[in-house]
Write an enzyme that holds these catalytic residues in place. Structure first.
Site, PDB file in Angstrom:
ATOM      1  N   ASP A 161      -5.152   7.750  -3.027  1.00  0.00           N
ATOM      2  CA  ASP A 161      -4.346   6.782  -3.754  1.00  0.00           C
ATOM      3  C   ASP A 161      -5.207   5.810  -4.558  1.00  0.00           C
ATOM      4  OD1 ASP A 161      -2.117   7.971  -2.761  1.00  0.00           O
ATOM      5  OD2 ASP A 161      -1.513   6.329  -1.451  1.00  0.00           O
TER       6      ASP A 161
ATOM      7  N   ASN B 184      -0.143  -1.338  -8.055  1.00  0.00           N
ATOM      8  CA  ASN B 184       0.122  -1.746  -6.684  1.00  0.00           C
ATOM      9  C   ASN B 184       0.386  -3.245  -6.562  1.00  0.00           C
ATOM     10  OD1 ASN B 184       0.182   0.591  -5.196  1.00  0.00           O
ATOM     11  ND2 ASN B 184      -1.779   0.270  -4.169  1.00  0.00           N
ATOM     12  N   ASP B 185      -0.648  -4.050  -6.868  1.00  0.00           N
ATOM     13  CA  ASP B 185      -0.493  -5.474  -6.583  1.00  0.00           C
ATOM     14  C   ASP B 185      -1.515  -6.336  -7.320  1.00  0.00           C
ATOM     15  OD1 ASP B 185      -2.882  -5.054  -5.030  1.00  0.00           O
ATOM     16  OD2 ASP B 185      -1.655  -4.544  -3.307  1.00  0.00           O
TER      17      ASP B 185
ATOM     18  N   SER C 260       0.461  -5.299   0.913  1.00  0.00           N
ATOM     19  CA  SER C 260       1.663  -6.080   1.231  1.00  0.00           C
ATOM     20  C   SER C 260       2.229  -5.682   2.590  1.00  0.00           C
ATOM     21  CB  SER C 260       2.719  -5.891   0.137  1.00  0.00           C
ATOM     22  OG  SER C 260       3.908  -6.577   0.446  1.00  0.00           O
TER      23      SER C 260
ATOM     24  N   ASP D 156      -3.851 -17.842   3.740  1.00  0.00           N
ATOM     25  CA  ASP D 156      -5.124 -17.230   3.369  1.00  0.00           C
ATOM     26  C   ASP D 156      -5.058 -16.618   1.964  1.00  0.00           C
ATOM     27  OD1 ASP D 156      -6.027 -17.932   5.844  1.00  0.00           O
ATOM     28  OD2 ASP D 156      -5.978 -15.906   6.683  1.00  0.00           O
TER      29      ASP D 156
END
Length: 289
Positions: A64, A141-142, A185, A171
């Protein structure tokens, strides 16, 4: 219509000496297709000016993480990606390495579907809204904001479409697509979402509060994360990255601005195997460990 021109990008640790890349190139060329291997970083970056929508395909060999690299190489080009998995079971690389010949024969004959995945678009500004050069990009993704060193607790304000939502101490924070819901996530306690959904997940990382729930937002929302100076003064040790890429240092008052992108990642799908089946297999393998 079958694809005529292919490019191969491989995880260099998993495809040592380009062994599988070369076999794939020879296989395609023997069937009248063009195929180039983008091995060096320079060759990979040149792909963006080479790819033609509707005519080319990017073959990604790895897992991935390598598919994420392919998503950034093809962003905005309309070029579809076929992931050939050389590692553990993933969510993005559909084809197992033992089945690559059958998979490519189907692609050549046009026997496949294309699945579009939403991406995020983001950029970083200072406290007077000056955009930092190069501090922008897309993410499949993020987009993650986290501390860069030490044990400093980060404080940040969250705004949605210019309206104040909440102040967090944590954090860090993850802004994720549905595709990224099974990545960082999820590890931070966020929900798992069917990957074709258009939404943005906001998930605090180890929040220092009783409320640690993710927030599900519209893909059209404009999200702003404003970095608050540390308590007691001193420097801020924080950074931002897009899909785990190069870290962008953050200063007090900086704002990370994120929304759903107009650009999508296009994945070639050959089987009817659903996301839920893949999820079931991963959960089963984890339970049996």
């Amino acid at each position: 219509m079958g694809i005529e021109r292919f490019f191969v990008v491989a995880n260099r640790d998993k495809d040592k000496d380009q062994a599988l890349s070369i076999r794939i190139r020879d296989f395609l060329e023997a069937r009248g297709r063009q195929c180039s291997i983008a091995y060096t970083e320079e060759e990979r970056q040149e792909l963006r000016s080479t790819l033609r929508s509707g005519q080319d395909c990017l073959l990604v060999l790895g897992g991935d993480g390598t598919v994420l690299e392919g998503a950034h190489l093809t962003a905005g080009t309309g070029t579809p990606i076929l992931g050939i998995n050389l590692g553990n079971l993933g969510y993005l690389a559909e084809v197992e390495d033992r089945n690559w010949e059958q998979a490519l024969l189907r692609v050549i004959s046009g026997n496949y579907e294309i699945e579009s995945r939403m991406m995020l678009s983001g950029f970083v500004t200072d406290e007077i809204d000056h955009v930092y050069p190069g501090a922008n990009g897309q993410a499949l993704n993020d987009i993650v904001i986290t501390r860069s060193r030490g044990m400093q607790i980060l404080s940040f304000n969250v705004y949605i479409d210019g309206l104040f939502l909440n102040r967090f101490s944590a954090d860090g924070v993850i802004l994720s697509t549905a595709t990224g819901s099974t990545a960082y996530s999820m590890s931070a306690g966020g929900p798992i979402v069917e990957p074709k959904a258009r939404l943005i997940l906001l998930t605090p990382i180890s929040p220092h509060t009783l409320n640690n729930r993710s927030i599900v937002l519209s893909a059209d929302d404009r999200i702003t994360i404003e970095m608050i100076p540390p308590r007691g003064g001193g420097p801020l040790y924080a950074e931002c990255d897009f899909d785990g890429g190069a870290s962008i240092p953050l200063n007090k008052g900086d704002r990370i601005n994120v929304t759903g992108s107009d650009v999508t990642t296009r994945l070639i799908r050959l089987s009817r195997r659903s996301f839920l089946e893949t999820l079931h297999r991963k959960m089963r393998d984890y339970t049996e460990q």
